[in-house]
Structures are given as structure tokens and as C-alpha cells.
Design a protein around this motif. Structure first.
Motif, PDB file in Angstrom:
ATOM      1  N   ASP A 188      75.988  73.556  -6.671  1.00 27.79           N
ATOM      2  CA  ASP A 188      75.899  72.206  -6.843  1.00 27.79           C
ATOM      3  C   ASP A 188      76.380  71.322  -6.083  1.00 27.79           C
ATOM      4  O   ASP A 188      75.453  70.338  -5.616  1.00 27.79           O
ATOM      5  CB  ASP A 188      76.096  71.833  -8.357  1.00 27.79           C
ATOM      6  N   ALA A 189      77.645  71.193  -5.516  1.00 30.32           N
ATOM      7  CA  ALA A 189      78.190  70.404  -4.738  1.00 30.32           C
ATOM      8  C   ALA A 189      77.315  70.310  -3.442  1.00 30.32           C
ATOM      9  O   ALA A 189      76.981  69.224  -2.979  1.00 30.32           O
ATOM     10  CB  ALA A 189      79.457  70.664  -4.649  1.00 30.32           C
ATOM     11  N   LEU A 190      77.042  71.532  -2.967  1.00 29.72           N
ATOM     12  CA  LEU A 190      76.204  71.502  -1.673  1.00 29.72           C
ATOM     13  C   LEU A 190      75.137  70.890  -1.680  1.00 29.72           C
ATOM     14  O   LEU A 190      74.554  69.958  -0.961  1.00 29.72           O
ATOM     15  CB  LEU A 190      76.286  73.039  -1.351  1.00 29.72           C
ATOM     16  N   ARG A 191      74.219  71.121  -2.980  1.00 27.42           N
ATOM     17  CA  ARG A 191      72.751  70.412  -3.058  1.00 27.42           C
ATOM     18  C   ARG A 191      73.010  68.846  -3.007  1.00 27.42           C
ATOM     19  O   ARG A 191      72.303  68.357  -2.416  1.00 27.42           O
ATOM     20  CB  ARG A 191      72.407  70.869  -4.388  1.00 27.42           C
ATOM     21  N   ALA A 192      74.111  68.326  -3.768  1.00 26.37           N
ATOM     22  CA  ALA A 192      74.491  66.992  -3.832  1.00 26.37           C
ATOM     23  C   ALA A 192      74.615  66.519  -2.672  1.00 26.37           C
ATOM     24  O   ALA A 192      74.197  65.298  -1.948  1.00 26.37           O
ATOM     25  CB  ALA A 192      75.578  66.544  -4.763  1.00 26.37           C
ATOM     26  N   GLY A 193      75.498  67.183  -1.733  1.00 23.66           N
ATOM     27  CA  GLY A 193      75.851  67.064  -0.265  1.00 23.66           C
ATOM     28  C   GLY A 193      74.325  66.740   0.648  1.00 23.66           C
ATOM     29  O   GLY A 193      74.413  65.806   1.365  1.00 23.66           O
TER      30      GLY A 193
ATOM     31  N   LEU B 219      75.044  71.569   6.131  1.00 22.45           N
ATOM     32  CA  LEU B 219      75.254  71.729   4.632  1.00 22.45           C
ATOM     33  C   LEU B 219      74.181  72.728   4.124  1.00 22.45           C
ATOM     34  O   LEU B 219      74.509  73.301   3.434  1.00 22.45           O
ATOM     35  CB  LEU B 219      75.061  70.357   3.904  1.00 22.45           C
ATOM     36  N   ARG B 220      73.022  72.563   4.695  1.00 21.66           N
ATOM     37  CA  ARG B 220      71.904  73.477   4.262  1.00 21.66           C
ATOM     38  C   ARG B 220      72.339  74.937   4.435  1.00 21.66           C
ATOM     39  O   ARG B 220      71.832  75.745   3.774  1.00 21.66           O
ATOM     40  CB  ARG B 220      70.593  73.017   5.025  1.00 21.66           C
ATOM     41  N   ALA B 221      72.743  75.017   5.571  1.00 23.64           N
ATOM     42  CA  ALA B 221      73.065  76.445   6.025  1.00 23.64           C
ATOM     43  C   ALA B 221      74.118  77.131   5.346  1.00 23.64           C
ATOM     44  O   ALA B 221      73.953  77.978   4.629  1.00 23.64           O
ATOM     45  CB  ALA B 221      73.767  76.544   7.477  1.00 23.64           C
ATOM     46  N   GLU B 222      75.249  76.005   4.747  1.00 23.82           N
ATOM     47  CA  GLU B 222      76.056  76.643   3.877  1.00 23.82           C
ATOM     48  C   GLU B 222      75.452  76.871   2.450  1.00 23.82           C
ATOM     49  O   GLU B 222      75.869  77.779   1.822  1.00 23.82           O
ATOM     50  CB  GLU B 222      77.201  75.596   3.673  1.00 23.82           C
TER      51      GLU B 222
END
Lengths: 376, 256
Positions: B13-18, B34-37
Motif C-alpha cells: 500500500d505504502a509503495l503504491r501511494a509512493g 518505487l515500481r521496481a520495489e
């Protein structure tokens, strides 16, 4: 002397017709398209003058959706390289099956090895050698470069392969990526391929004649290679192109005797686009359209697959209500009836048949009666 | 277990927001990272939920270079060949991973390397020489082969094709791709395929190829010996490997 002068006049007249743009070179596709509609004066004039028909059509607001899709081009290239892979291994198999090419005949010359600008000279030398002593000559000539004179200009042509067979005859091989399914292929595609192959046959015959050999050493049967039954496996067929050759020859002589067509034209007529500094046409569209309307076109639905001006001529034919719109077959059956309105008038009896139209009027009335009976 | 899944979900969730925020800020670089992560977190989540261990990279980088793979393919074939055939052989017998596109610049690189330090490598991937001693288009050869094998006369494309077919048929392999390759080659050799469905018999292919080879061998050997003699007499070391420049290339070199 007078002949020379006349010739100079024709060239000048054609240059005036083309206007300020440089002439457009012809490729095999364009030359083949000439044979598709030999009766069209507009087309003969524009091609003879080397007018960029595509630019003209665009400027008139009738751009033709030509140019192959990148997918089709890639597909075509992949299929061609498949057929030609490993010294034309697939092609050899097919020629052995189809023409009975002997096992020993496998010699392969890639003309492209000499570098681009020597290709024509090299093709000439190789073909000359092959025609001179058939014993020790090559079998397959890949990437040859042939030439053909089109209304005073040299057009360069690249057949897919020229195959040489032991019987002392050359065969043109044309590789196309449209499919043959259960022994059937799209007739329009086959016809287009045959016309294109006929251009190569004619060019090769001209070359042999130039070299002092018998032009009939080039067979009028061309080998058409297509993928079979949804697989990528190639299959070869012999196609007789005598008819296409005859049409093409007539069309080419017609282009060289353009003076007759030119004589009927008004002196001030020109198809000049008057390109500005940036190369964009500046001539008013109405004026250009008017100039084009002063030449007669013979529109047929087949034009849609070959001629850049097709949409313009179709629009013209529609406005005139000409029976040409309905295709050659219908037009021929309506012999003597020029427009759709006239045909309809004859059919419902509003119009009386003129002299010589009685027969067609009777047929049309019959057809109308049948139609009415079906509808009620 | 479920704790870890919860952790991962929160992280996703956090990454999607990022990613969304980075996109809003038009920060392409950050969004990519961020997408890779995000993708790796999602992979972990998939693996965890289905009870599998996360896999390593799907395909390990090949340990053998493209150059070496081409070398092995050519050594197996034993005759000049087109990149397409080399790729097919390398896939079928050597576990190769080359794509045809990777071969396009190979020959030029080899030539550059040879010209800067001649004979610095044990072998070079070089050009087959045509009857005009120019490089044959789309044909590769090995510098370790004798000159006779690297020149191509009018009959050589066929002879080399038959030689390659024999080499392919002599390889033992259970791989389906090997059978397909052999089938494709056998189709173009008279008498090699039995006509029945299914892969052709290797012995039969070899026999048929030898029979046709016998027809061409004598004249081809003569042509090639003559070409090799000419090449040895007229060309320098580099041209003997990579072909004499055609006129158009000479012109280009003078212009620049």
C-alpha cells in the motif's frame, strides 16, 4: 529532323505538365499498376510526366491509404528470408518439384555482394555469361538489379530472385507473403503479383535483347512463392503472365506515344502543385482539381488498390453518376449506357431507349420487373 | 506467517501511494525505483500466499558470451552458416540463449578488435569470402578454419547447407527443437524425409545429404581451392579474414 523536334516538344510539354517539381522515379509496383488500368488517360499523362500523384491526391484532399503496414512489411521480409535461407534451400526444393530442376543445378550468386552501385553492371555481366554458356552458368541469382525505360526515364527494379534453369530459360521468382489456402489464394493479390512479375520479365527480356541474346529465353511463366495453409511453409506455383506482359507492353508504348494524348489537351493545362519554399503545394485546390477534370479518367473499383488518385476519381465518377463505379463487369454489360441515372430511367421506362439501346433497355426492364416481384 | 503477509500488504500500500505521489510530482526516476520495489514486494506476497519460496531471477544471465555461443555453434556445424541457422543450432544442442539481433554488430566488432591488435584472440568470428573476395552477406565463418572452408563459390551455399545438415543429424539430442531443426533441413534434401509424419531418421538424412554432396563436391572443391589461392595471393591479413572492401566502402572511407 521533324521527329526530333516533335520529341523535344513532347518532353517540353510533359515538363510543363509536371511543373516545377522533379520527376518521380517509377518502381516495379508503380509500373505494374500501370497495367492495371490501361485505358485511363489521366493516369497515362500523369505517369508519363512523372507527376507525384500521391502529393497531388493529398493536396486535393483525397489521400489514398497506401503504403503497407509495418507488420505486413516485416512479415514479408521474414517470409522472404525464410525462403532464401541457407543458399535458397527451400526455393531449390520447390524448383526441383515444380520445374524438375536437376540436383546438380544449385549454383547461387548473390549479386548484392558487389556493393550497391555496381549491382546493375554485375547483374548484366552475370546474365550475359549465363545466356552465353548455359553449361557452366549459375542457377540462382539473388538481389539482381534490372532497369526499364519508362517514358524516357530509367526505372530500377529489384526482382526477388531470378532463377536460371538448365533448359536455357530464365524464370522470375516472385516471393509474396499472402497465404495460399487449400490451393486457393486471393485472386486480386495473385493478379497484382503477376503484374509485378510481368514487369520483371519485361525488364529481363529487354536486358537480354540489349546483350544480343534471344529475349524469349526469359520464360513467360513466373514462379510465385507463397506460404501455404496458415503455416509458414512456402509453396510454389507457376503463373502465366503473357496477358499481363501484353497489357504492360501496350501501356509502355502508349506512354512513349504520349504526343497523341497531349495534342488533345489545352495548351495552358498543367498539373503543377507549385510547391513553396518548404515543399508544400501552394496551388489553389480548386484550380488543380479543375485541371485534372479536363483530362478523362477511366475509374474502376480496382483503382482503389493501385492508383494514388483513386479517391479523387471515385468522387468524380460519383458526382457524374457514371456506371464505372459499379465495376468493369457491370459497366461492360451496360454497354452504351454511361450513367446510373440513365440506366435507372431505362429500367422504369421513364426514358425511351435511344438507337442501339433497345436490347439493354429490354434487359434492364426485365431486371426491374424481377426485382419488383421479389420485393412484393 | 499471516503477520508477514500483513506487513507485506502494508508495505505494498505504502509503495503504491509512493508511486502515485512520484508520478504527480513528475519524478520519473523515483517512480521507477518505487515500481521496481513494488513489483518485488508483490512477488514476495504471491510466493508467501501460495506457500512457495520466492524464486531467484527468472533466467540466470548466460555464463557464456554471445561470441562464444556463436563460436560453439559454428564449430558444431563445421561450415559457413547464416546467423539464423547458428541461433537454431545453439538453441537445440548447446542450451544457447542468443537472439539473431545480437549477431548483427558482432562481425564488425571482431574486425575492429583484429585491426587494433591483430591475432590477439585465439579465434575470430569472421566473414565468408565471395568469389569477388568481398565479405559474403549474412554468412559467418571461423578464423581457425582453413581458407578453403571460408571462401564460397557458386556451389558452396548448397554444399555448406548439406554439410551443416550432416552435422545436425550426427548430434544426439532429445530436445524437441533439435528434431524440428533436422526436420526443416531434411525437407530440402531430396530423399531425406521418409514422407511419413514425425521427425526424419538421422541416418537417412546423412545418407541423402552425402549422396547430394557427392554431386557437387568435386566442382565446389576446385572452385574453392582456386578462390583460396587468389585470396592468399591478393589479400592482407585483415582482408583475408573479413573480406576485401567493396568499392562503395572504399568511397565512404575516402569521403570521411
Amino acid at each position: 529532323m521533324s521527329g526530333l523536334k516533335r520529341e523535344g516538344d513532347t518532353v517540353q510539354r510533359l515538363d510543363a505538365l509536371r511543373g516545377t517539381t522533379p520527376p518521380r522515379p517509377h518502381d516495379a509496383r508503380a509500373i505494374a499498376a500501370l497495367a492495371a488500368n490501361p485505358g485511363c488517360t489521366r493516369r497515362a499523362l500523369m505517369d508519363g510526366a512523372g507527376v507525384d500523384k500521391d502529393a497531388a491526391a493529398r493536396h486535393l484532399g483525397f489521400p489514398a491509404p497506401f503504403g503497407q503496414s509495418p507488420f505486413a512489411i516485416t512479415r514479408g521480409n521474414v517470409f522472404e528470408s525464410l525462403v532464401k535461407a541457407d543458399g535458397c534451400a527451400e526455393l531449390l526444393r520447390m524448383l526441383r518439384e515444380l520445374l524438375g530442376l536437376p540436383i546438380a543445378e544449385v549454383a547461387y550468386h548473390d549479386v548484392e555482394n558487389v556493393g550497391a552501385h555496381l549491382r546493375h553492371a554485375h547483374t548484366r555481366a552475370l546474365i550475359d555469361r549465363a545466356a552465353r554458356d548455359a553449361q557452366d552458368a549459375g542457377t540462382l541469382y539473388d538481389h539482381p538489379l534490372l532497369t526499364l525505360q519508362i517514358a524516357g526515364h530509367t526505372a530500377y527494379l529489384e526482382p526477388d530472385v531470378v532463377a536460371f534453369q538448365l533448359g536455357g530459360r530464365f524464370h522470375i521468382v516472385e516471393i509474396k507473403s499472402f497465404a495460399v489456402i487449400d490451393g486457393q489464394a486471393d485472386p486480386a493479390a495473385v493478379a497484382a503479383a503477376a503484374r509485378q512479375a510481368a514487369v520483371y520479365v519485361l525488364a529481363l527480356r529487354t536486358l537480354l535483347e540489349d546483350l544480343g541474346h534471344d529475349p524469349l529465353k526469359v520464360s513467360h511463366e513466373v514462379v510465385l512463392v507463397c506460404p501455404e495453409n496458415f503455416a509458414n511453409r512456402p509453396v510454389a506455383t507457376l503463373v502465366d503472365v503473357r496477358r499481363q506482359l501484353a497489357v504492360l507492353r501496350r501501356q509502355l508504348t502508349r506512354m512513349t506515344t504520349l504526343d497523341r494524348l497531349l495534342a488533345d489537351l489545352p495548351d495552358d493545362l498543367t498539373f503543377d502543385l507549385r510547391p513553396g519554399e518548404d515543399g508544400r503545394p501552394t496551388r489553389p485546390v480548386a484550380e488543380l482539381a479543375d485541371a485534372l477534370h479536363r483530362t478523362t479518367a477511366r475509374y474502376a473499383p480496382d483503382c482503389l488498390s493501385t492508383c494514388d488518385l483513386c479517391f479523387f476519381c471515385r468522387d468524380e465518377a460519383r458526382q457524374e453518376g457514371a456506371s464505372d463505379l459499379l465495376g468493369r463487369q457491370v459497366r461492360d454489360e451496360l454497354g452504351g449506357v454511361a450513367s446510373v441515372a440513365e440506366a435507372l430511367g431505362l429500367a422504369d421506362g421513364v426514358r425511351d431507349p435511344a438507337e442501339g439501346q433497345e436490347e439493354i433497355a429490354r434487359l434492364l426492364r426485365n431486371a426491374e420487373r424481377l426485382r419488383r416481384e421479389c420485393l412484393t | 506467517m499471516s503477520d508477514r503477509l500483513d506487513d507485506l500488504e502494508r508495505r505494498i500500500d505504502a509503495l503504491r501511494a509512493g508511486v502515485r505521489k512520484a508520478m504527480r510530482d513528475r519524478d520519473g526516476a523515483a517512480a521507477r525505483v518505487l515500481r521496481a520495489e513494488l513489483r518485488s514486494a508483490e512477488r514476495d506476497w504471491d510466493a508467501l500466499v501460495s506457500g512457495e519460496q520466492p524464486k531467484a531471477a527468472p533466467e540466470p544471465p548466460p555464463l557464456v558470451t554471445v561470441r562464444e555461443q556463436v563460436h560453439q555453434g559454428l564449430r558444431l556445424l563445421g561450415a559457413t552458416a547464416q546467423p539464423r541457422l547458428i541461433v537454431a543450432v545453439s538453441e537445440a544442442f548447446l542450451g544457447g540463449t542468443i537472439r539473431s539481433a545480437q549477431l548483427t554488430s558482432l562481425r564488425r566488432d571482431e574486425e575492429r578488435s583484429f585491426r587494433s591488435s591483430p591475432y590477439g584472440r585465439p579465434y575470430y568470428l569472421c566473414a565468408a569470402l565471395t568469389d569477388r573476395l568481398s565479405p559474403g552477406r549474412g554468412l559467418l565463418a571461423l578464423s581457425s578454419w582453413p581458407l578453403e572452408r571460408r571462401v564460397v563459390g557458386p556451389l558452396s551455399p548448397r554444399v555448406d547447407f548439406l554439410t551443416c545438415a550432416i552435422a545436425v543429424a550426427s548430434q544426439k539430442s532429445e530436445d524437441e527443437r533439435a528434431a524440428r531443426l533436422l526436420g526443416r533441413m531434411a525437407r530440402n534434401i531430396p530423399g531425406a524425409s521418409s514422407g511419413a509424419l514425425g521427425p526424419p531418421h538421422p541416418e537417412r538424412v546423412i545418407e541423402a545429404a552425402r549422396a547430394e554432396l557427392a554431386v557437387h563436391a568435386e566442382r565446389d572443391t576446385r572452385d574453392r581451392a582456386e578462390l583460396a589461392r587468389r585470396a592468399a595471393a591478393q589479400l592482407d591479413d585483415a582482408a583475408r579474414l573479413f573480406g576485401a572492401a567493396t568499392l562503395s566502402t572504399i568511397k565512404k572511407e575516402y569521403v570521411t
